[in-house]
Scaffold this active site. Structure first.
Site, PDB file in Angstrom:
ATOM      1  N   ARG A  94       0.947  -1.206   0.079  1.00  9.61           N
ATOM      2  CA  ARG A  94      -0.054   0.110  -0.236  1.00  9.61           C
ATOM      3  C   ARG A  94       0.734   0.987  -0.069  1.00  9.61           C
ATOM      4  O   ARG A  94       2.182   1.288   0.432  1.00  9.61           O
ATOM      5  CB  ARG A  94      -0.989   0.041   1.216  1.00  9.61           C
ATOM      6  CG  ARG A  94      -1.769  -1.119   1.241  1.00  9.61           C
ATOM      7  CD  ARG A  94      -2.717  -1.055   2.464  1.00  9.61           C
ATOM      8  NE  ARG A  94      -1.812  -1.417   3.464  1.00  9.61           N
ATOM      9  CZ  ARG A  94      -1.914  -1.149   4.948  1.00  9.61           C
ATOM     10  NH1 ARG A  94      -2.920  -0.206   5.373  1.00  9.61           N
ATOM     11  NH2 ARG A  94      -1.102  -1.238   5.738  1.00  9.61           N
ATOM     12  N   LYS A 105       2.935   7.297  13.885  1.00  8.73           N
ATOM     13  CA  LYS A 105       3.382   6.029  13.528  1.00  8.73           C
ATOM     14  C   LYS A 105       4.822   6.302  12.543  1.00  8.73           C
ATOM     15  O   LYS A 105       5.464   5.290  12.532  1.00  8.73           O
ATOM     16  CB  LYS A 105       2.396   5.565  12.616  1.00  8.73           C
ATOM     17  CG  LYS A 105       2.613   3.999  12.002  1.00  8.73           C
ATOM     18  CD  LYS A 105       1.295   3.419  11.512  1.00  8.73           C
ATOM     19  CE  LYS A 105       1.853   2.012  10.609  1.00  8.73           C
ATOM     20  NZ  LYS A 105       2.670   2.075   9.716  1.00  8.73           N
ATOM     21  N   PHE A 301      -1.953  -3.472   9.803  1.00  6.12           N
ATOM     22  CA  PHE A 301      -2.001  -3.957  11.227  1.00  6.12           C
ATOM     23  C   PHE A 301      -2.106  -5.256  11.627  1.00  6.12           C
ATOM     24  O   PHE A 301      -1.736  -6.147  10.797  1.00  6.12           O
ATOM     25  CB  PHE A 301      -3.256  -3.061  11.879  1.00  6.12           C
ATOM     26  CG  PHE A 301      -3.160  -1.664  12.048  1.00  6.12           C
ATOM     27  CD1 PHE A 301      -2.137  -1.077  12.500  1.00  6.12           C
ATOM     28  CD2 PHE A 301      -4.213  -0.840  11.409  1.00  6.12           C
ATOM     29  CE1 PHE A 301      -1.847   0.234  12.476  1.00  6.12           C
ATOM     30  CE2 PHE A 301      -4.000   0.479  11.685  1.00  6.12           C
ATOM     31  CZ  PHE A 301      -2.949   1.168  11.839  1.00  6.12           C
ATOM     32  N   PHE A 381      15.644  -9.271  17.372  1.00  5.53           N
ATOM     33  CA  PHE A 381      16.443  -8.260  17.878  1.00  5.53           C
ATOM     34  C   PHE A 381      17.471  -8.987  18.540  1.00  5.53           C
ATOM     35  O   PHE A 381      17.559  -9.807  19.049  1.00  5.53           O
ATOM     36  CB  PHE A 381      15.329  -7.426  18.898  1.00  5.53           C
ATOM     37  CG  PHE A 381      14.376  -6.747  18.162  1.00  5.53           C
ATOM     38  CD1 PHE A 381      14.514  -5.315  18.296  1.00  5.53           C
ATOM     39  CD2 PHE A 381      13.437  -7.175  17.378  1.00  5.53           C
ATOM     40  CE1 PHE A 381      13.605  -4.287  17.571  1.00  5.53           C
ATOM     41  CE2 PHE A 381      12.347  -6.427  17.008  1.00  5.53           C
ATOM     42  CZ  PHE A 381      12.404  -4.746  16.937  1.00  5.53           C
TER      43      PHE A 381
END
Length: 556
Positions: A94, A105, A301, A381
């Site tokens: 998108r 955001k 999301f 991470f």
């Protein structure tokens, strides 16, 4: 540590004609927007329409947290990794909205060494698609109010106007306004509302339209108001369709850019997933499937929103069949769901991980309901411990999912090779049995209940009196067969953003229901969700600047 924008600005980009050539697109089928951006011509789809479709891979995620998940980053990195393995692939994304870019955001181009570029162009004006959508939306609003001013031949009830103006910006002051103030020639005084452009029905229509003819038909069906007899008044009734289509004639064409590793990326359309249907355009996805062997796309999301709408709305309307779903999580986000404060997420905490992994578990269960193979990937991470990684791996494999680690933020495509291998394995070995969650024949209330119970884990739904009345009207108009688009907070499986993990014992409050007749779905507004966001106390816009050489800083 370099920022995302610093990495992007140092990129050695190929001319877009050379990126296109790598997937068999000739220069004549490109409409250039500078050296590094192009739209694909309408003629190209006609040329490739008989090509065999590639494999469609959806990337989704657990519910987003402040700890970060990296869904778009993984999408980009997976596409790059497939290229490193010698596979012909395209990424289908998108377009970012200016609202969150200047809000809290940030942008939406991926991150680290798994980004699409040019990053600044993509996050700002890009090829003008959102401006065209905003203009078409507000042209219709202007023609509606002009009709009222010029005698109201269609007998429109000003108190039953449902069309909203829009702006691609977070601006809470425009949620409820009064227009037409002033003298007699300044318009009819009435209450009006703005929504963000990515929540506009025209955005949804552009992303679901198969071609220009379909676009015009859908635009004509838009319900703008009801007359005094209670009958709908449409954009076609206002004679607005031709002019709206003229504004959208270029916007409907998919945009081609590239990743940092020159993987082609079709970036087109951008409805939010918390207040709209959350998927890139059908045209871009179908074009990608005809051009390459593997298409990696994402939905906004968490899987309770974007993936559900991709699977129940986009695939249903467009006749798409996904071959696999990649579900993205991080150890940090799972520990956050287990009650650990953001400041303490770098510490090993297996107890919190066990408590928070129920969020991932629910999303796995939900995706299996669509009979599509699932790969879970952890966006790794440096603070993740081997014990934590092993726990998540075992948890996923016990639930019938392939599992892989990704390090694409740090390593680009090379960091996604393990994931790409698992995806290739699953799409070759397992046949997708994709089926939507509910059938068209069910009532709108039954569809809402199924999504809320099956996907969110709710005990049921509560419709406000206004929502009940709206459902009755929509079904009386013959639109009860439409799928439902649930507008809900992204932060929780429930309609309360504070309820993390896997909440239970709750009902979903549906306060408003309206039909997007042109898009072909019914929107249900739940909880306190709003279709025009606001800016935070310290918006990201405060840190964005341009130096004397025209170089933008502060985008992330």
């Amino acid at each position: 540590m370099k920022t995302d924008i610093e990495i992007a600005q140092e990129a050695d980009m190929l001319y877009i004609k050379d990126v296109a050539k790598g997937i068999g697109i000739q220069e004549d089928d490109l409409e250039f927007y500078g050296k590094y951006k192009a739209k694909l011509s309408d003629e190209l789809m006609e040329k490739v329409k008989d090509n065999k479709d590639g494999k469609l891979i959806l990337v989704t995620a657990i519910n987003p947290t402040p700890a970060g998940e990296g869904k778009t980053t993984v999408t980009v990195g997976l596409g790059e990794a497939l290229g490193k393995m010698g596979k012909k692939s395209i990424i289908a994304l998108r377009e970012p909205s200016l609202g969150p870019c200047f809000g809290i955001k940030g942008g939406a181009a991926g991150g680290g060494y798994a980004q699409v570029v040019p990053m600044e162009d993509l996050n700002l004006h890009f090829t003008g698609d959102f401006h065209a959508i905003t203009s078409a939306n507000n042209l219709l609003a202007a023609m509606l109010d002009n009709h009222l001013q010029q005698g109201n031949e269609l007998n429109i009830d000003p108190k039953q106007i449902v069309w909203k103006r829009c702006l691609d910006m977070n601006d809470r002051s425009l949620r409820n306004i009064v227009i037409g103030m002033g003298g007699r020639m300044d318009g009819v005084v009435r209450q009006d509302r703005f929504q963000i452009t990515v929540a506009s029905e025209i955005m949804a229509i552009l992303c679901l339209a198969s071609d220009m003819e379909d676009l015009k038909k859908r635009l004509g069906k838009i319900i703008v108001a009801y007359n005094y007899e209670g009958n709908p008044v449409t954009a076609k009734d206002l004679k607005a369709v031709g002019a709206m289509t003229a504004l959208l004639k270029d916007a409907i064409k998919p945009n081609l850019i590239q990743t940092l590793e020159h993987t082609p990326a079709l970036v087109h359309g951008g409805p939010f997933a918390n207040i709209a249907h959350g998927c890139n355009s059908v045209r871009a996805t179908k074009m990608a499937l005809k051009l390459t062997d593997y298409v990696v796309t994402e939905a906004g999301f968490g899987a309770d929103l974007g993936a559900e709408k991709f699977l129940d709305i986009k695939c249903r309307i467009a006749g798409l069949k996904p071959d696999a779903v990649v579900l993205v999580a991080t150890v940090r986000a799972l520990k956050y769901n287990g009650g650990v404060a953001k400041a303490n997420l770098i510490e090993e905490n297996l107890d919190a991980l066990k408590d928070g992994i129920v969020n991932l578990e629910k999303h796995i269960e939900n995706l299996h309901k669509y009979n599509v193979p699932v790969v879970v990937t952890l966006n790794r991470f440096v603070s993740d411990t081997e014990a934590e990684l092993d726990f998540v791996k075992t948890f996923c494999e016990e639930r019938g999912c392939e599992f892989a680690l990704t390090e694409v933020w740090e390593k680009g495509g090379e960091g996604g090779v393990e994931l790409a291998g698992k995806v290739l394995k699953i799409v070759e070995e397992k046949e997708s049995g994709y089926t939507p969650l509910y059938s068209d024949e069910l009532s709108l209330t039954e569809k809402m209940e199924i999504v809320c119970k099956e996907i969110y884990g709710a005990e049921g739904i509560q419709l406000s009196p206004a929502a009940k009345k709206a459902v009755e009207r929509i079904e009386a108009l013959g639109m009860g067969s439409f799928p439902v688009c649930m507008a809900k907070t992204q932060y929780s499986l429930s309609d309360d953003p504070a309820k993390l993990g896997r909440p239970s014992g709750f009902k979903i409050q549906i306060n408003e229901v309206y039909v997007s007749a042109g898009a072909g779905f019914v929107v249900a507004i739940t909880g306190s969700i709003m279709t025009m966001p606001g800016l935070p106390k310290h918006p990201a816009a405060e840190n964005i600047d341009v130096n004397e050489n025209g170089v933008i800083t502060g985008l992330f």
